[in-house]
Design an enzyme around this catalytic site. Sequence first.
Site: not given
Length: 284
Positions: A48, A92, A115
């Site tokens: 990422k 995460q 997200d």
Amino acid sequence: MQLIDGKKTSAEIKAEIAEEVKKMNRKPHLAAVLVGHDGGSETYVAHKIKSCEEVGFKSSLIRFEDDVTEEELLKTVEKLNNDSDVDGFIVQLPLPKHIDEQKVIEAIDPKKDVDGFHPVNLGRLVAGLDSFVSATPSGIVDLLKRYNVETSGKHCVIIGRSNIVGRPLSILMSQKDIDATVTVCHSRTENLKDITRTADILVAAIGRPGFVTADMVKDGVTVIDVGTTRVKSDQTKSGWKLKGDVDFDEVSKKASLITPVPGGVGPMTICSLLKNTLKAAKQR
Ligand code: GUN
């Protein structure tokens, strides 16, 4: 059989994002929070951050050890919510067991939730309102569009009902302009094979390597494999390789289009995160 090349498609999308960034007067900024040293999470977050560099975004990585307290993590989320330099951020997953993941997700400002995990974004998606859509479902829809897969009136069968992939994908696929007829299957589904054999588009998102076998699909199906389980391998330096939920060698003989693992859905997921971050930056 044609391979759906997620690597190539994601490179094209990244180039488009980079062009957009060049026209902006400030770089979009994505922050990532990583707890612990889980191999998979380390790899995903590193990709990422690298992808941010490739498209000209600013990125920040905030790391904690496994023993970070929930309170400390929530404080960091609050800080990022209030940091006017940060357009969007992710925490995460998975998080260590002593931390309530849902509590952390719900602490994220929905406007920075790139997200798309916050219930506000999930709810807006269900209501057909503008929202951040979680990266994997959104990447799958992009792949289907770019490969001109007919979706209108087609039967899309999704195996897996997670809040991150299966459920949001089922909403997207049944939305107007995609217009698929959607069936969501899961661990309690009876006669699974009878259902999957009627799929024009079959999405496997259950995390069980090689679960979808050739007898479960019809000729000409489009297969999207979301699985990325690490399995032991003596052919790689690391001692493991990624294996999808689909028995690729056998299913690919019947499919008209199929995603490989790796190189299918995975690279697209990061693209969607970048697209969401760009959108967050533009919406400010
Ligand atoms: N863990 C596995 N996939 C994801 C993802 O897309 N976002 C976050 N935050 N964690 C993950």
